[in-house]
Design an enzyme around this catalytic site. Structure first.
Site, PDB file in Angstrom:
ATOM      1  N   THR A 172       0.877  -1.330  -0.034  1.00 28.88           N
ATOM      2  CA  THR A 172       0.230  -0.087   0.046  1.00 28.88           C
ATOM      3  C   THR A 172       0.874   1.142  -0.030  1.00 28.88           C
ATOM      4  OG1 THR A 172      -0.007   0.280   2.444  1.00 28.88           O
ATOM      5  CG2 THR A 172      -1.863  -1.000   1.447  1.00 28.88           C
ATOM      6  N   VAL A 176       3.254  -0.982   4.584  1.00 27.55           N
ATOM      7  CA  VAL A 176       2.384  -0.178   5.308  1.00 27.55           C
ATOM      8  C   VAL A 176       3.509   1.134   4.974  1.00 27.55           C
ATOM      9  CG1 VAL A 176       0.995   0.666   6.911  1.00 27.55           C
ATOM     10  CG2 VAL A 176       1.171  -1.793   6.590  1.00 27.55           C
ATOM     11  N   VAL A 179       7.349  -2.284   7.090  1.00 29.28           N
ATOM     12  CA  VAL A 179       7.214  -0.942   6.978  1.00 29.28           C
ATOM     13  C   VAL A 179       7.900  -0.370   5.558  1.00 29.28           C
ATOM     14  CG1 VAL A 179       7.499   1.439   8.279  1.00 29.28           C
ATOM     15  CG2 VAL A 179       6.995  -0.782   9.342  1.00 29.28           C
ATOM     16  N   LYS A 180       7.122   0.446   5.141  1.00 29.43           N
ATOM     17  CA  LYS A 180       7.935   1.068   3.643  1.00 29.43           C
ATOM     18  C   LYS A 180       8.326   2.409   4.276  1.00 29.43           C
ATOM     19  CE  LYS A 180       5.469   0.551  -0.502  1.00 29.43           C
ATOM     20  NZ  LYS A 180       4.133   1.113  -1.542  1.00 29.43           N
ATOM     21  N   ILE A 181       9.733   2.346   3.903  1.00 30.87           N
ATOM     22  CA  ILE A 181      10.399   3.660   4.178  1.00 30.87           C
ATOM     23  C   ILE A 181      10.805   4.265   3.053  1.00 30.87           C
ATOM     24  CG2 ILE A 181      12.540   4.189   5.275  1.00 30.87           C
ATOM     25  CD1 ILE A 181      10.608   3.211   7.421  1.00 30.87           C
TER      26      ILE A 181
END
Ligand code: E4P
Length: 214
Positions: free
Chosen positions: A27, A56, A82-84
């Site tokens: 997402t 996310v 976790v999208k960084i």
């Protein structure tokens, strides 16, 4: 090649989970906005439906803020990634999160050097955005080839998610290169199994079957 579904639409996600074609979901803030749903509520729902990793995205611009967000997201489910964003602060956050055992997906990767830095920081995944490179007249898929070669040269465990997939040929090209994952939007998923000659063949067989002696 694993298929992640690039969407925050619950109906679409459920469809591909049922078809056994959803190995994970990615997402981003744009996809959350398009879903029209509350971020936390829809993300938690996706995390329950999907058997695999769900990316996310953190929206903080400093490492401290990203880590704080990541720790909050990680509490929502075991499959949280976790999208960084690919920035200096993002890489700092990836190092901290890797030590804490929180999985990361370094996003908005547009060069092989960015992918190399992300892998060195310990990223679980990197996401080269090939469609957006195509949009500016480059061959986005070449970036995927370079990243895969570099990761193989040094034995990095970081997996490559081919992102910003715009058409079915992108999926074939990613698979030919041996990319670990392609994250595919629902409109492209539909095009993977449809073929005009398949539809035509089915129509012909059905109409001949009606005329056959039974
Ligand atoms: C990947 O994780 C992103 O969500 C996505 O692939 C971006 O694609 P776009 O360039 O079509 O927005």
């Amino acid at each position: 090649m694993k298929f992640f579904i690039d969407t925050a639409e619950i109906i679409e996600i459920k469809k591909y989970v049922e078809q056994g074609l959803c190995d994970g979901v990615t997402t981003n803030p744009t996809l959350i906005m398009k879903s029209g749903r509350n971020f936390e509520e829809v993300t938690k729902e996706i995390l329950k439906i999907v058997p695999g990793p769900v990316s996310v995205e953190a929206i903080s611009e400093d490492a401290k803020g990203m880590v704080k967000e990541a720790e909050r997201f990680a509490g929502w489910g075991k499959n949280v990634v976790v999208k960084i964003p690919m920035t200096a602060e993002g890489l700092k956050a990836v190092r901290v999160l890797t030590k804490k055992g929180i999985k990361t997906n370094v996003t908005l990767v547009f060069s092989a050097n960015q992918a190399l830095l992300a892998a060195k920081a310990g990223a679980t995944y990197v996401s080269p955005f090939i469609g957006r490179l195509d949009d500016q007249g480059e061959e986005g898929i070449n970036l995927v080839a370079e990243i895969l070669d570099i990761f193989e040269n040094y034995g990095f465990k970081t997996e490559v998610i081919v992102a910003s997939v715009r058409h079915a040929r992108h999926v074939t090209d990613a698979a030919l290169l041996g990319a670990h994952i392609a994250t595919i939007p629902p409109n492209v998923m539909e095009k993977l199994y449809r073929h005009a000659k398949t539809d035509e063949g089915i129509d012909r067989f059905l109409s001949d079957w009606k005329k056959a002696k039974k």
